[in-house]
Design a protein around this motif. Structure first.
Motif, mmCIF file in Angstrom:
data_model
loop_
_atom_site.group_PDB
_atom_site.id
_atom_site.type_symbol
_atom_site.label_atom_id
_atom_site.label_comp_id
_atom_site.label_asym_id
_atom_site.label_seq_id
_atom_site.Cartn_x
_atom_site.Cartn_y
_atom_site.Cartn_z
ATOM 1 N N LEU A 178 40.124 10.286 -21.798
ATOM 2 C CA LEU A 178 38.861 10.332 -22.542
ATOM 3 C C LEU A 178 37.741 9.720 -21.705
ATOM 4 O O LEU A 178 36.620 10.221 -21.676
ATOM 5 N N LEU A 179 38.059 8.618 -21.021
ATOM 6 C CA LEU A 179 37.018 7.914 -20.277
ATOM 7 C C LEU A 179 36.686 8.590 -18.960
ATOM 8 O O LEU A 179 35.658 8.302 -18.360
ATOM 9 N N ARG B 255 32.726 13.117 -18.924
ATOM 10 C CA ARG B 255 31.347 12.624 -18.923
ATOM 11 C C ARG B 255 31.063 11.908 -20.224
ATOM 12 O O ARG B 255 30.777 12.531 -21.241
ATOM 13 N N VAL B 256 31.227 10.588 -20.197
ATOM 14 C CA VAL B 256 31.038 9.801 -21.402
ATOM 15 C C VAL B 256 29.912 8.816 -21.161
ATOM 16 O O VAL B 256 29.880 8.142 -20.136
ATOM 17 N N ARG B 257 28.984 8.766 -22.096
ATOM 18 C CA ARG B 257 27.930 7.775 -22.004
ATOM 19 C C ARG B 257 28.522 6.386 -22.221
ATOM 20 O O ARG B 257 29.378 6.213 -23.078
ATOM 21 N N PHE C 273 32.794 0.834 -22.161
ATOM 22 C CA PHE C 273 34.081 1.052 -22.826
ATOM 23 C C PHE C 273 35.223 0.546 -21.955
ATOM 24 O O PHE C 273 36.117 -0.156 -22.400
ATOM 25 N N ARG C 274 35.155 0.933 -20.689
ATOM 26 C CA ARG C 274 36.226 0.591 -19.770
ATOM 27 C C ARG C 274 36.384 -0.925 -19.681
ATOM 28 O O ARG C 274 37.473 -1.460 -19.806
ATOM 29 N N ALA C 275 35.264 -1.608 -19.514
ATOM 30 C CA ALA C 275 35.316 -3.064 -19.379
ATOM 31 C C ALA C 275 35.861 -3.702 -20.651
ATOM 32 O O ALA C 275 36.705 -4.601 -20.597
ATOM 33 N N LEU C 276 35.401 -3.216 -21.813
ATOM 34 C CA LEU C 276 35.852 -3.820 -23.070
ATOM 35 C C LEU C 276 37.340 -3.571 -23.301
ATOM 36 O O LEU C 276 38.062 -4.447 -23.779
#
Lengths: 290, 303
Positions: free
Chosen positions: A90-91, A94-96, A101-104
């Motif tokens: 999902l990440l 092309r995700v805003r 998100f990745r860091a969290l």
């Protein structure tokens, strides 16, 4: 500098440290496993051959704990892979706010394990834990998490799934980035479906990255002491929630059965070794690492 | 090529973000929860409210942990242990990993297998013998004792990480440097090492975390209160868990902050640095480095 000398210079310090702190104890542990060292014989222990090993196989709960260990490892690994790979995919699109998100989502990995485990233990508390509070808000009664064999085992599993998926997610993200885009473009031109692309491009290309991660994940999960020990408060209810490692930890550091625990540790190590060797032979993990 | 309709594309996007947001909320919940508990005033320790920030939120627990416990002693010990472990870990793993990646030597294969084997030892197998060993040479109740233990136990994973990363760096770069007149050591230090920054960062991070977060080995080796590291200190709070729930939570939040900040700062290295030896021959990572570039590099750092 000649490369012969360089090899020595580079390998010797690490080799020495690992030899002293890991291999010497390993050998010493083998010696202890053949003695009757325990609370009553801390210093005046004596050799008694393979008696500890015989005792292990006479253990009535041995197969129960072994079964739990296999379920524990299998269920955790399944969810780590499922969640890790799906979230990574999902990440990877092309995700805003992808970086956010990745860091969290990496955070469970960043927290010290004992803190996460104790926090989850609190969350599973019958009366005040937020898991039950939320369940009650949704109209369920809430569970007595630690008085029932099944729920008491599910609680650390949930905790460990939460702890472990970020590792697979990160490894998968790294793997996904190395897949050349043109493979997908070619597949698109051929009219491949999403599933076909996943099955025939993504998975095979991820394999070399995931195979070692799965080996490490299996080993870490199989031997994970912290989570079960802390979440189920030493195997509640009545020592029913143990896996092999927590059981042996209790034998060693609660009942001081050192010789027995040493033998049991070797037994656990050998099971794991067998597992990993079979897996690595099948996936040829080690060949790829050369 | 089929083009999905506009409505369908929007629906897929919406679903994607919903899933991501839900997963993120569930993931963050326990972390937020411990933060919430740390803000509770004494009369709300047992509360059935689901509010994140409690009514009458207070920083009292932080004040108590920091000023009324031996917090600074724990912090100093932990910082010392974690930083030393990180420096040792990076130094030893970057060199040993390089030897495994670049040289052929007798026992290389066995060496790699042994490194993997060490990961399979259950903690109980090493703890007791380690204690006996440390006791014999006087390392019990010393910070040096746990530093050595942490370095040795994290080293195998770090060596593997470093080796895996070096494997992705083309050898030609070093060969070019050697032709241009530097030694193998020089090529390692000036060409390979700088290119391995992501893996070095990861190795350092893992060694640091091992030193900062480890509990079980410390419990066995350290008994003196003055040598307590943060995990031991926190545990001493949690042993009176009933009364110090909020203090414990506040302590946990403080302990988490440095590692969480490090993780967030370094998360981009995490993805490129952790190849685990799986990706070989991934030369596209360094598409622009040719021999000329390396010569330029060498000229800026004269041997």
């Amino acid at each position: 500098m000649r490369s012969k000398r360089l090899i020595w210079l580079f390998l010797l310090p690490s080799g020495l440290i690992i030899a002293c702190v890991v291999f010497y104890p390993f050998l010493y542990n083998i010696w202890i496993s053949t003695t009757n060292m325990n609370l009553y014989h801390i210093r005046d222990y004596s050799f008694q051959g393979l008696r500890n090993f015989r005792e292990i196989f006479g253990e009535p709960d041995l197969y129960y704990y072994f079964g739990k260990t296999v379920i524990w490892t299998g269920v955790n690994l399944f969810f780590h892979l499922f969640l890790g790979i799906s979230i990574a995919m999902l990440l990877n699109g092309r995700v805003r706010g992808r970086g956010v998100f990745r860091a969290l989502l990496i955070l469970p990995w960043a927290m010290p394990q004992y803190i996460s485990a104790l926090t989850w233990k609190g969350m599973f508390n019958y009366q005040y834990g937020s898991v039950n509070l939320i369940l009650r808000k949704l109209g369920f009664a809430g569970f007595e998490w630690f008085s029932n064999e099944f729920w008491a085992f599910l609680a650390p599993i949930i905790t460990n799934i939460w702890l472990g998926f970020p590792f697979i997610m990160v490894v998968t993200l790294g793997g996904l980035q190395s897949i050349p885009r043109d493979l997908y473009e070619a597949a698109d031109i051929d009219g491949a479906s999403w599933w076909q692309k996943f099955r025939h491009i993504t998975l095979p290309m991820l394999r070399p990255v995931l195979a070692p991660a799965i080996v490490l994940g299996t080993i870490w999960t199989f031997n994970n002491l912290n989570v079960i020990w802390l979440v189920t408060e030493r195997g509640l209810p009545a020592d029913k929630s143990h896996i092999l490692v927590t059981y042996v930890y209790k034998a060693a550091f609660t009942y001081y059965r050192y010789g027995y625990a040493a033998a049991f540790s070797i037994f656990i190590f050998l099971i794991l070794l067998a597992f990993v060797l079979v897996y690595m032979r099948q996936t040829r993990t080690l060949e790829q690492a050369y | 090529m089929r083009k999905p309709s506009r409505a369908r594309r929007i629906a897929t996007r919406a679903l994607l973000y919903t899933v991501l947001v839900v997963v993120t909320i569930v993931t963050l919940y326990p972390i937020v929860q411990i933060f919430g508990i740390s803000l509770r005033p004494a009369d709300q320790l047992y509360s059935t409210s689901l509010r994140i920030v409690p009514e009458d939120a207070t920083l009292e627990a932080y004040r108590q942990v920091i000023f009324e416990k031996d917090f600074f002693t724990w912090l100093r010990n932990s910082a010392l242990v974690a930083i030393t472990t990180a420096i040792l870990g990076v130094t030893l793993a970057s060199t040993a990993g390089y030897a495994f990646s670049r040289f052929r030597f007798k026992g290389k294969k066995q060496g790699l297998v042994v490194i993997l084997l060490t990961q399979m030892f259950p903690a109980t197998m090493l703890l007791l013998p380690l204690y006996v060993l440390m006791n014999r040479i006087g390392l019990v109740d010393t910070l040096l004792g746990i530093i050595i233990a942490y370095t040795a136990t994290t080293l195998p994973f770090c060596i593997w990480t470093m080796k895996g990363y070096y494997d992705t760096i083309p050898r030609d770069l070093e060969e070019a440097a050697v032709i241009d007149g530097t030694t193998q050591l020089g090529a390692f230090l000036r060409v390979t090492l700088p290119l391995s920054a992501p893996a070095l960062v990861i190795t350092g991070l893992f060694s640091f975390m091992a030193g900062w977060s480890e509990f079980i080995v410390a419990r066995v080796i350290i008994n003196k209160q003055g040598l307590y590291t943060l995990p031991l200190g926190l545990e001493s709070l949690s042993s009176t868990f009933q009364t110090e729930w909020a203090n414990y939570a506040a302590g946990s939040v403080i302990v988490c902050i440095p590692v969480v900040v490090l993780f967030l700062l370094l998360s981009r290295f995490l993805i490129s640095g952790l190849t685990l030896g799986g990706v070989t021959g991934r030369r596209d990572r360094f598409p622009t480095y040719r021999r000329d570039d390396i010569s330029v590099r060498l000229q800026t750092f004269p041997a």
